[in-house]
Design an enzyme around this catalytic site. Structure first.
Site, PDB file in Angstrom:
ATOM      1  N   ARG A  11       0.944 -29.627  34.026  1.00  0.00           N
ATOM      2  CA  ARG A  11       1.861 -30.335  32.847  1.00  0.00           C
ATOM      3  C   ARG A  11       3.011 -29.299  32.521  1.00  0.00           C
ATOM      4  NH1 ARG A  11      -3.298 -31.917  28.842  1.00  0.00           N
ATOM      5  NH2 ARG A  11      -3.686 -33.969  29.794  1.00  0.00           N
ATOM      6  N   GLN A  39       1.613 -18.219  13.222  1.00  0.00           N
ATOM      7  CA  GLN A  39       2.601 -17.055  13.327  1.00  0.00           C
ATOM      8  C   GLN A  39       2.757 -16.502  11.922  1.00  0.00           C
ATOM      9  OE1 GLN A  39       5.895 -19.188  15.870  1.00  0.00           O
ATOM     10  NE2 GLN A  39       5.055 -20.756  14.773  1.00  0.00           N
ATOM     11  N   CYS A  95      10.492 -19.852  -5.348  1.00  0.00           N
ATOM     12  CA  CYS A  95      10.687 -19.987  -6.635  1.00  0.00           C
ATOM     13  C   CYS A  95      12.095 -20.789  -7.108  1.00  0.00           C
ATOM     14  CB  CYS A  95      10.515 -18.851  -7.762  1.00  0.00           C
ATOM     15  SG  CYS A  95      10.836 -19.025  -9.352  1.00  0.00           S
ATOM     16  N   ARG A 121       3.586 -32.337  27.058  1.00  0.00           N
ATOM     17  CA  ARG A 121       2.926 -32.149  25.875  1.00  0.00           C
ATOM     18  C   ARG A 121       3.452 -31.247  24.902  1.00  0.00           C
ATOM     19  NH1 ARG A 121       0.410 -35.826  27.918  1.00  0.00           N
ATOM     20  NH2 ARG A 121      -1.753 -35.963  28.224  1.00  0.00           N
ATOM     21  N   ARG A 162       0.792  -1.363  -0.036  1.00  0.00           N
ATOM     22  CA  ARG A 162       0.117   0.187  -0.090  1.00  0.00           C
ATOM     23  C   ARG A 162       0.872   1.209   0.057  1.00  0.00           C
ATOM     24  NH1 ARG A 162      -1.426   2.861   4.565  1.00  0.00           N
ATOM     25  NH2 ARG A 162      -3.455   4.203   4.239  1.00  0.00           N
ATOM     26  N   ILE A 195       8.933 -13.083   9.320  1.00  0.00           N
ATOM     27  CA  ILE A 195       8.645 -13.244  10.924  1.00  0.00           C
ATOM     28  C   ILE A 195       9.931 -13.656  11.608  1.00  0.00           C
ATOM     29  CG2 ILE A 195       6.121 -13.964  10.651  1.00  0.00           C
ATOM     30  CD1 ILE A 195       7.010 -16.985  11.239  1.00  0.00           C
ATOM     31  N   ASP A 196      10.776 -14.438  10.872  1.00  0.00           N
ATOM     32  CA  ASP A 196      12.063 -14.986  11.663  1.00  0.00           C
ATOM     33  C   ASP A 196      12.972 -13.775  12.024  1.00  0.00           C
ATOM     34  OD1 ASP A 196      10.926 -17.240  10.597  1.00  0.00           O
ATOM     35  OD2 ASP A 196      12.481 -17.336   8.785  1.00  0.00           O
TER      36      ASP A 196
END
Ligand code: F6P
Length: 320
Positions: free
Chosen positions: A163, A251, A73, A243, A21, A127-128
């Site tokens: 847990r 994410q 790609c 768990r 944008r 995001i990394d």
């Protein structure tokens, strides 16, 4: 009229749309014709693009993903592919290309820039947050918030059932996302690829916590090892109920945070200004709260430093 293009490549990141944008509206403000290339480099191989008007980017600032679509790609890594991309790019957008993408996209952009007359400006989006040269990438802050939202809920179950949860977060081979998420969620243990750890040490730490806390969260970067194998080891060698929860692609999605939108808008504006001022082959960067540029090949040449001190702080303030 001068013609420029905008492209999103590699994995999507929240804020890419906000950036498109900003690029489109800035380009139109400076009287450029602006073309949106579809599906990353594939769009340049296949001549899949369309001219964008201001109304085409209306209402997208709050949307995750990318309206241009994106693709990983492999052809963009071959000489034949690069030559085809260059040939089409020089026809479609002779006055500049803005590439919004991750580490791999910056590398591909540099390879293209070496073979072509079109000035290229890279915008780091991932995001990394693993791209050297910039403190932050578009989408990183949103991904942290998404993971936090999930972990706060997981904590409820962890507490009720007493847990241990191993929460696996993305980040490819680096631990930036896990470290920030771990610190902000109050995780008792954070496992990242940059710091050596062993299953035995994790077990000992859990045992030392066990009687003092009713829930324990381990935030583990996907690049730090196998969360399933760790869970298996902990369960077999103690009475602790473990768990695993892999947060995965949630994410990458969702409405971008304030930070991601802000960065996207500034980068988009600056990228077009750089092209207008005849600058070429640079990457936009955010360093110490201000806008900078670095050479486009900076990410390929440098490894981004992780602030290990954050891990020490997280370890101390997470208890017991
Ligand atoms: O680079 C972003 C990222 O989400 C990484 O965290 C993850 O390892 C990878 O992309 C997943 O890639 P793909 O979209 O090809 O499955």
């Amino acid at each position: 009229m001068r013609k420029i293009g905008v492209i999103t490549t590699g994995g999507d990141a929240p804020g890419m749309n906000a950036c498109i944008r900003a690029v489109v509206r800035t380009a139109l403000y400076f009287n450029y014709r602006i073309y949106g290339i579809k599906r990353g480099w594939w769009g340049l191989l296949e001549n899949d693009f369309s001219e964008l008007k201001s109304s085409d980017v209306s209402g997208i600032i709050s949307k995750g993903g990318t309206i241009l679509k994106t693709l990983r790609c492999p052809l963009s890594r071959t000489e034949k592919g690069l030559r085809q991309i260059v040939k089409n790019l020089e026809k479609i957008a002779p006055d500049g290309l803005v590439v919004i993408g991750g580490d791999g996209s910056m590398r591909a952009s540099f390879e293209i820039s070496k073979r072509c007359s079109v000035p290229i400006i890279g915008i780091p989006a991932s995001i990394d947050n693993d791209i050297a040269g910039t403190d932050e990438t578009i989408g990183f802050d949103t991904a942290i918030n998404t993971a936090l939202y999930a972990i706060d809920k997981i904590r409820d179950t962890a507490t009720s059932h007493e847990r241990v949860f191993i929460v696996e977060v993305m980040g490819r081979a680096r631990g930036f996302l896990a470290l920030n998420v771990g610190l902000a969620s109050g995780a008792e243990i954070i496992l990242i690829p940059e710091i050596r750890w062993s299953k035995k040490k994790v077990l000992n730490k859990l045992l030392s916590f066990e009687k003092k806390k009713s829930s324990l969260i381990i935030v583990m970067a996907e690049g730090a090892g196998s969360s399933d194998e760790l869970a298996d080891f902990l369960s077999k060698n103690s009475k602790i109920k473990v768990r695993v929860s892999k947060l995965g692609y949630i994410q990458r999605g969702g409405s971008p945070s304030v930070d991601s939108r802000f960065l996207a808008s500034i980068f988009g504006w600056e990228a077009v200004n750089l092209l207008k001022n005849k600058k070429k082959n640079l990457m936009c960067a955010w360093v110490k709260d201000s806008f900078r540029t670095v050479p486009l090949n900076w990410p390929a040449k440098h490894r981004k430093k992780l602030h290990e001190k954050l891990l020490k702080i997280a370890n101390i303030i997470s208890g017991p």
